[in-house]
Design a protein around this motif. Structure first.
Motif, short mmCIF file in Angstrom:
data_model
loop_
_atom_site.label_atom_id
_atom_site.label_comp_id
_atom_site.label_asym_id
_atom_site.label_seq_id
_atom_site.Cartn_x
_atom_site.Cartn_y
_atom_site.Cartn_z
N GLY A 16 0.81 -1.22 0.00
CA GLY A 16 0.00 0.00 0.00
C GLY A 16 0.83 1.26 0.00
O GLY A 16 1.77 1.41 -0.77
N ARG A 17 0.52 2.17 0.91
CA ARG A 17 1.19 3.46 0.96
C ARG A 17 2.31 3.50 2.01
O ARG A 17 2.83 4.57 2.31
N SER A 18 2.65 2.37 2.56
CA SER A 18 3.76 2.30 3.51
C SER A 18 5.09 2.15 2.77
O SER A 18 5.12 1.97 1.55
N SER A 19 6.18 2.24 3.51
CA SER A 19 7.52 2.21 2.92
C SER A 19 7.78 0.94 2.12
O SER A 19 7.32 -0.14 2.49
N ARG A 20 8.53 1.09 1.06
CA ARG A 20 9.11 -0.04 0.34
C ARG A 20 10.52 -0.25 0.86
O ARG A 20 11.25 0.71 1.10
N VAL A 21 10.89 -1.50 1.00
CA VAL A 21 12.25 -1.84 1.41
C VAL A 21 12.98 -2.36 0.17
O VAL A 21 12.79 -3.50 -0.24
N GLU A 22 13.79 -1.50 -0.44
CA GLU A 22 14.47 -1.87 -1.68
C GLU A 22 15.81 -2.54 -1.35
O GLU A 22 16.60 -2.01 -0.58
N THR A 23 16.05 -3.69 -1.95
CA THR A 23 17.27 -4.44 -1.69
C THR A 23 18.29 -4.30 -2.82
O THR A 23 19.44 -4.70 -2.66
N GLY A 24 17.88 -3.77 -3.96
CA GLY A 24 18.78 -3.65 -5.10
C GLY A 24 18.81 -4.90 -5.96
O GLY A 24 19.33 -4.89 -7.08
N SER A 39 2.92 -4.59 -6.80
CA SER A 39 4.34 -4.91 -6.72
C SER A 39 4.54 -6.34 -6.25
O SER A 39 4.36 -6.64 -5.07
N ALA A 40 4.87 -7.23 -7.16
CA ALA A 40 5.16 -8.61 -6.77
C ALA A 40 6.42 -8.67 -5.92
O ALA A 40 6.55 -9.52 -5.04
N ALA A 41 7.37 -7.76 -6.16
CA ALA A 41 8.63 -7.77 -5.42
C ALA A 41 8.41 -7.51 -3.93
O ALA A 41 9.04 -8.13 -3.07
N GLY A 42 7.52 -6.57 -3.60
CA GLY A 42 7.25 -6.28 -2.20
C GLY A 42 6.65 -7.48 -1.48
O GLY A 42 7.02 -7.79 -0.35
N VAL A 43 5.73 -8.18 -2.15
CA VAL A 43 5.13 -9.36 -1.55
C VAL A 43 6.17 -10.46 -1.38
O VAL A 43 6.18 -11.18 -0.39
N ALA A 44 7.06 -10.59 -2.36
CA ALA A 44 8.10 -11.61 -2.27
C ALA A 44 9.00 -11.37 -1.06
O ALA A 44 9.42 -12.32 -0.38
N ARG A 45 9.29 -10.10 -0.76
CA ARG A 45 10.11 -9.80 0.41
C ARG A 45 9.36 -10.18 1.69
O ARG A 45 9.95 -10.72 2.64
N GLN A 46 8.07 -9.90 1.74
CA GLN A 46 7.28 -10.34 2.89
C GLN A 46 7.27 -11.86 2.99
O GLN A 46 7.39 -12.42 4.08
N LEU A 47 7.15 -12.53 1.85
CA LEU A 47 7.10 -13.98 1.85
C LEU A 47 8.40 -14.58 2.39
O LEU A 47 8.38 -15.59 3.10
N LEU A 48 9.52 -13.94 2.09
CA LEU A 48 10.79 -14.40 2.65
C LEU A 48 10.77 -14.31 4.18
O LEU A 48 11.31 -15.17 4.87
N ALA A 49 10.14 -13.25 4.70
CA ALA A 49 10.03 -13.13 6.16
C ALA A 49 9.19 -14.27 6.72
O ALA A 49 9.49 -14.81 7.80
N VAL A 50 8.14 -14.66 6.00
CA VAL A 50 7.30 -15.78 6.44
C VAL A 50 8.08 -17.08 6.40
O VAL A 50 8.07 -17.88 7.34
#
Length: 380
Positions: free
Chosen positions: A126-134, A272-283
């Protein structure tokens, strides 16, 4: 790793929703990037937006969506409903879900029984921060992580829990009732474990303990999760309908128009599929919380659908079994969603659990670990 607070690159900024103005996505479309159309995300927060500045118009009966700038650098978009003097209740949504997935009608049910409801976008949504890893999260990285390779992820469940507590700090809420769905339930469990003094009661919905042998996903869902990323609004809406048919509660009819509007709104907020993928890694890299859950001494209700294919009901059973005195509510026909027909059941469970917290004598502590109390909605 860098935090990015920015308007949506495709739609020209916060509030812009015209998909015909789409430009290039900021995340690379690597052909091996993990595409998760069933798990929808949004866009980052504009760096020019002031903290607490309302976003868009104020919906009737609610306080406008605002931005909280947390001390650890994350910006969180949130919205509140109800009387601030009421019982605080923090709602934590699941993987890739914006705050709007907590429906306004459901929130109003909670307001009607005295809650001051707080809902928010997790980081990377949503409108919260994105965590960009490069570097994009690749399909093979997620698959190897799923198979047991728990190497470093951009952030952890503890980081997501710290965001929730940071929002409470921003709102000057000393302690709150908690309710979380799916990944949000796992985050809520982590908040209760790591920030115990901030939690009055916990309702964990369709979540699990982090133990790999419980709460698993049905392998037949993998083709859907690995399908190519949607490239247009209509394609995204169509895929959302497919995912609902696979993950949703078949015995509780869905309103096709409502589902379509929800998918369109989620796409228009930014995808953004990338943002969800980062969350999924946390899971996928979360620890087994079983022993830590055994030390909790607060009222807890665990709700799980018996038809859940994404998080097997064993995850709910294990959660309730681990927590002393937890109530377990198993719902026949409920899958991995919150259909309107079950809003009353869920809101009643949240209120009942909060009532238990408020009727406990001051200073009361559990000294034993009784078996989880189980209730079924079919009377068995």
């Amino acid at each position: 790793m860098a935090l990015e607070h920015r308007p949506d690159d495709r739609y020209g900024g916060v509030g812009a929703t015209d998909p015909t103005r789409a430009g290039k996505l900021s995340e690379s479309r690597h052909r091996d990037q993990f595409p998760i159309d069933v798990l929808r995300t949004g866009f980052g927060t504009s760096s020019n937006m002031r903290a607490n500045e309302p976003i868009g118009r104020i919906p009737e009966g609610r306080v406008a969506e605002r931005i909280a700038r947390l001390q650890h650098g994350i910006h969180i978009s949130y919205e509140t409903s109800g009387d601030p003097a009421g019982r605080p209740l923090l709602l934590i949504m699941g993987l890739g879900g914006p705050l709007s997935w907590w429906s306004a009608k459901f929130c109003q049910q909670l307001v009607d029984v005295g809650f001051f409801v707080i809902r928010y976008d997790n980081r990377d949504v949503g409108r919260s921060s994105r965590v960009e890893t490069g570097r994009p999260v690749l399909r093979r990285q997620l698959l190897t992580t799923y198979l047991g390779d728990r190497r470093s992820a951009p952030y952890s469940m503890s980081d997501l829990a710290a965001d929730a507590v940071g929002l409470l700090d921003h709102l000057e809420v000393d302690a709150t009732h908690l309710a979380g769905v799916s990944m949000g339930g796992m985050v809520a469990q982590t908040v209760a474990i790591e920030h115990t003094h901030r939690v009055l009661s916990l309702t964990s919905i369709m979540a699990t303990t982090g133990r790999r042998r419980v709460g698993w996903a049905n392998p037949r869902l993998l083709p859907m999760l690995l399908a190519p990323t949607a490239s247009s609004r209509e394609e995204y809406v169509a895929r959302a309908a497919v995912s609902t048919s696979l993950l949703g509660s078949a015995v509780y009819p869905h309103d096709a128009d409502v589902l379509r509007r929800t998918a369109e709104e989620t796409w228009d907020r930014g995808y953004s599929a990338a943002g969800v993928a980062r969350q999924l890694l946390a899971v996928l890299t979360q620890p087994d919380r079983t022993r830590a859950l055994q030390r909790l001494q607060l009222p807890v209700c665990v709700i799980h659908g018996l038809a859940d294919r994404l998080v097997h009901p064993s995850g709910g059973r294990a959660t309730a079994r681990a927590i002393p005195g937890a109530e377990l509510v198993l719902v026949p026909g409920m899958a991995h969603d919150l259909p309107p027909q079950l809003h009353g059941l869920v809101s009643s469970a949240i209120a009942r659990t909060a009532d238990r917290a408020e009727t406990r004598p001051a200073g009361e502590r559990n000294t034993e670990q009784p078996a989880a109390r189980s209730s079924r909605t079919d009377g068995r």
